[in-house]
Structures are given as C-alpha cells and as structure tokens.
Design a protein around this motif. Structure first.
Motif, short mmCIF file in Angstrom:
data_model
loop_
_atom_site.label_atom_id
_atom_site.label_comp_id
_atom_site.label_asym_id
_atom_site.label_seq_id
_atom_site.Cartn_x
_atom_site.Cartn_y
_atom_site.Cartn_z
N LEU A 59 0.91 -1.15 -0.07
CA LEU A 59 -0.01 0.01 -0.09
C LEU A 59 0.83 1.36 0.01
O LEU A 59 1.63 1.45 0.98
CB LEU A 59 -0.89 0.04 1.22
N ASP A 60 0.80 2.06 -1.09
CA ASP A 60 1.70 3.29 -1.14
C ASP A 60 0.63 4.23 -0.56
O ASP A 60 -0.48 4.68 -1.09
CB ASP A 60 1.92 3.72 -2.55
N LEU A 61 0.93 4.79 0.75
CA LEU A 61 -0.02 5.78 1.34
C LEU A 61 0.51 7.17 0.91
O LEU A 61 -0.47 8.22 1.34
CB LEU A 61 0.05 5.75 2.59
N GLY A 62 1.26 7.33 -0.14
CA GLY A 62 1.60 8.51 -0.61
C GLY A 62 2.36 9.55 0.54
O GLY A 62 2.68 9.15 1.48
N CYS A 63 2.38 10.72 0.14
CA CYS A 63 3.04 11.72 0.98
C CYS A 63 1.97 12.82 1.71
O CYS A 63 1.02 13.23 1.15
CB CYS A 63 3.93 12.86 0.25
N SER A 64 1.96 13.07 3.07
CA SER A 64 1.38 13.94 3.77
C SER A 64 2.04 15.08 4.15
O SER A 64 3.25 15.11 4.55
CB SER A 64 0.74 13.03 5.09
N GLU A 65 1.46 16.26 4.04
CA GLU A 65 1.96 17.55 4.35
C GLU A 65 2.03 17.70 6.06
O GLU A 65 0.89 17.59 6.69
CB GLU A 65 1.34 18.66 3.75
N LEU A 66 3.01 18.00 6.63
CA LEU A 66 3.12 18.28 7.90
C LEU A 66 3.12 19.74 8.31
O LEU A 66 4.14 20.43 8.57
CB LEU A 66 4.48 17.79 8.55
N SER A 67 1.91 20.10 8.32
CA SER A 67 1.59 21.69 8.37
C SER A 67 1.78 21.93 9.92
O SER A 67 1.43 21.25 10.59
CB SER A 67 0.37 22.08 7.88
N LEU A 68 2.02 23.17 10.15
CA LEU A 68 2.27 23.71 11.27
C LEU A 68 0.89 24.01 12.12
O LEU A 68 0.02 24.46 11.51
CB LEU A 68 3.14 25.11 11.32
N ILE A 69 0.82 23.44 13.19
CA ILE A 69 -0.56 23.33 13.89
C ILE A 69 -0.74 24.79 14.70
O ILE A 69 -1.75 25.44 14.51
CB ILE A 69 -0.52 22.15 14.92
N ASN A 70 0.32 25.20 15.36
CA ASN A 70 0.48 26.25 16.21
C ASN A 70 1.75 26.22 16.97
O ASN A 70 2.19 25.27 17.00
CB ASN A 70 -0.85 26.22 17.19
N ASP A 71 1.94 27.46 17.52
CA ASP A 71 3.22 27.64 18.28
C ASP A 71 2.77 27.84 19.69
O ASP A 71 2.20 28.96 20.03
CB ASP A 71 4.12 28.70 17.76
N SER A 72 2.79 26.82 20.55
CA SER A 72 2.19 27.19 22.00
C SER A 72 3.04 26.17 22.91
O SER A 72 3.68 25.01 22.50
CB SER A 72 0.67 26.60 21.95
N SER A 73 3.14 26.79 24.05
CA SER A 73 3.67 26.09 25.32
C SER A 73 2.94 26.50 26.59
O SER A 73 3.59 26.65 27.64
CB SER A 73 5.14 26.59 25.50
N SER A 74 1.49 26.57 26.12
CA SER A 74 0.78 27.08 27.64
C SER A 74 0.66 25.82 28.54
O SER A 74 0.73 24.70 28.19
CB SER A 74 -0.64 27.26 27.05
N SER A 75 0.59 26.22 29.74
CA SER A 75 0.44 25.18 31.08
C SER A 75 -1.00 24.90 31.09
O SER A 75 -1.98 25.73 31.13
CB SER A 75 0.94 25.87 32.14
N VAL A 76 -1.27 23.40 31.26
CA VAL A 76 -2.75 23.12 31.53
C VAL A 76 -2.57 22.33 32.56
O VAL A 76 -3.42 21.08 32.68
CB VAL A 76 -3.23 22.50 30.38
N ILE A 77 -1.71 22.53 33.61
CA ILE A 77 -1.70 21.74 35.00
C ILE A 77 -2.98 22.01 35.65
O ILE A 77 -3.52 23.08 35.79
CB ILE A 77 -0.50 22.18 35.80
N ASP A 78 -3.73 21.06 36.18
CA ASP A 78 -4.79 21.25 37.20
C ASP A 78 -4.37 21.66 38.39
O ASP A 78 -3.19 21.67 38.95
CB ASP A 78 -5.35 19.76 37.42
#
Length: 326
Positions: A142-161
């Motif tokens: 199965l040749d799955l081809g090439c997928s673009e690794l696009s930038l999701i976001n630039d973040s380092s925010s904390s989500v500590i409870d």
C-alpha cells in the motif's frame, strides 16, 4: 522540500491463511502535523489499519521493521485490539462496515524533533509492504503517498490542574477489553495535556483481575501514540496502554491504574486515571470484559450490553479471583 520517506516492511507470523489476507487503512484516524515551542519543533505522523485472513481463520500477527531514510527501526504496533469491522464516524452506526471475520488493529507512529520550523520536515511519505511468512506469494503493498506536516500552532501553555496533576481524558469509544480463546486483550486509549505539548512523559499501567484485591504490571505497556490533538484550545498528547495475557478462564472485570510523569519538566505528581463515579475500585477505572468484539470506533462502545463493573465487583466479591495466568 525537506521530507521523510518511510517504508514499513512486515512479515506475517502465526498465520494459517491459505487464500491470502486483507489490509484496510483507516484513513479517518490518520494524524500528522508539526507543533513548535520557543525552543524546538515536533513533527508527528500516525496511521491505523486492520488486517484479517480471507479464510476466516484468526487474524494474523505482524512483525517487522520500518525503514526511514534507509535506516531500519521498529515502528509497527499491534494494539492488542480485535474488531469485527470499523466505523468512520464514531457517532453514527450507519457509517460502520462489518467484516466477514475478526480483524486485528495495528498502528504506526513516528516523531521527528527539529530546532526550528524552517528545518522541520514538510512531507512524510509512507509505503506499507506486508507478506505472509508461510506463503511468499501472498503479499500486500500500500503506497500511502506523502502527507504534508503543516504547522498546527506555536504554543507552550500550561494546562496543569489545580491539584498539580496532569489533565487527562479517557477515550471510551476507542478502548476495549476482550477475552477470546484463552487470550485477554486490553486496549486502553487516553489523552493527556502536559505543561507543554512537546514534553516527554513516561507511563506505567497496573491492572487487577479481581476487582482490586491484587495488582500486576507484567506484559503491559503504556506509550505515546505519536500524535497531538487540540481540544477546546488545549493540546493533548494521545496515549495508549496495551496488554495481552494467556488466561485459563475469562475474567469478568478488568481494573487498571495508569500513572504518568513528566520526566523533563518540573517535578510533577504522577497522574492517575481516576473516575470515582464509575469505578468500584479506588483510584482506578474498571471495565467489563467482553467475549464479543465489535467494530472499531463502534458508537455504542466496545461492550454496549455489558453489566456495569460496579455491579460485577459487588456480586462477585467472593468469587472474582478465579482466573489464573499461564
């Protein structure tokens, strides 16, 4: 553009198929992209597929290596998950395809760290090659081809409870615990949001087959699935914990505790997947064991007609430790 070429070469083992096998890519759960902090970028790629024998014998086991830019490594994961089909929409039963026999679920994930977004890979190209060890003419490519690794976001925010634990969510429609032909298969999927989505975590699972009387960790594993998702502006790492045991008899309830620790960040208290409203065992989650597999992402859950584990642990309090490992 910068790219990664990936070739997954796999041999069938423990397969009795005489008329070949089938492979289906579940492209609706494919994940790929790049996420960056102020220090570096993480690119990721994740695919899932099912495979089954056309002669309706038990699904084959796959084992193999992955070649990435001519470097060989492990990469193919059996998820200890048996299904009877798959559903492209986890909220719509009409989206499901039923197979003619049981199938096994496999996944492949890969991550690459780059010092900056300009140096991160832009494409990830995958070709899946499978062959049956007993029959060299039985092959799939199965040749799955090439997928673009696009930038999701630039973040380092904390989500500590507020209680200083990592925020986590258990995925009910992707998880399953099944006993068939003397084999207990547990596939547990969950998401966790560390202070930064790029933080490196380590995990361990403990499980109980007797409603919390005794706990074990043998033959289990917990690991990052190599993809990151955004939910309500929160970045979640996707994780799974898998287990396969040989058992003489089927247990009725499978209880587990999963702890994670951020090994590179500031000291954190390990987090447990705790659901006190549904769990009969403190600091744990319990699931009923089924002997009837359902389609992948079945909208009604892996065991729609199962008795609640709280009821089973209560009624079987004196007789819930009769399973034996072998």
């Amino acid at each position: 553009p910068t790219s990664y070429e990936v070739y997954i070469n796999t041999l069938f083992v423990l397969s009795n198929a005489v008329v070949g096998f089938e492979v289906k890519l579940l492209d609706y759960v494919k994940k790929n992209g790049t996420i960056c902090s102020s220090l570096s970028c993480l690119s990721f790629y994740h695919i899932v597929f099912t495979t089954y024998n056309l002669d309706q014998s038990p699904p084959p086991r796959l084992r193999g290596l992955t070649r990435i830019n001519n470097i060989w490594s492990d990469g193919l994961v059996y998820e200890n998950h048996l299904v009877s089909g798959d559903c492209s929409d986890s909220s719509d039963p009409n989206s499901c395809e039923n197979y003619t026999t049981l199938a096994a679920v496999y996944s492949f994930g890969y991550t690459a760290v780059s010092p900056s977004v300009s140096e991160a890979p832009e494409l990830f190209c995958v070709r899946l090659q499978l062959s049956e060890i007993q029959n060299s003419t039985s092959r799939k490519s199965l040749d799955l081809g090439c997928s673009e690794l696009s930038l999701i976001n630039d973040s380092s925010s904390s989500v500590i409870d507020t209680n200083n634990t990592l925020h986590n969510e258990f995925n009910t429609f992707s998880s399953a615990v099944t006993w068939l032909n003397g084999i207990l298969s547990a596939h547990l999927v969950f998401s966790v949001a560390p202070p930064s989505p790029m933080n490196q975590l380590a995990g361990v699972i403990e499980y109980s087959l007797d409603c919390g009387k005794s706990w074990h960790s043998v033959a289990s594993r917990a690991f990052f699935e190599s993809h990151i998702d955004i939910q309500n502006s929160t970045y979640f790492q996707s994780w799974q914990a898998d287990l396969e045991l040989l058992l003489d008899t089927a247990p009725t309830v499978f209880c587990f505790k999963i702890s994670l620790v951020d090994i590179l960040g500031p000291p954190q208290v390990p987090t447990f997947l705790v659901t006190p409203d549904f769990s009969p065992v403190p600091n744990a989650r319990c699931l009923t064991v089924t002997q009837t597999p359902v389609p992948f992402h079945w909208p009604l859950g892996y065991c729609p007609n199962c008795i609640d584990p709280s009821t089973l642990c209560s009624t079987n309090a004196d007789d819930n430790d009769n399973t034996s490992l072998r």
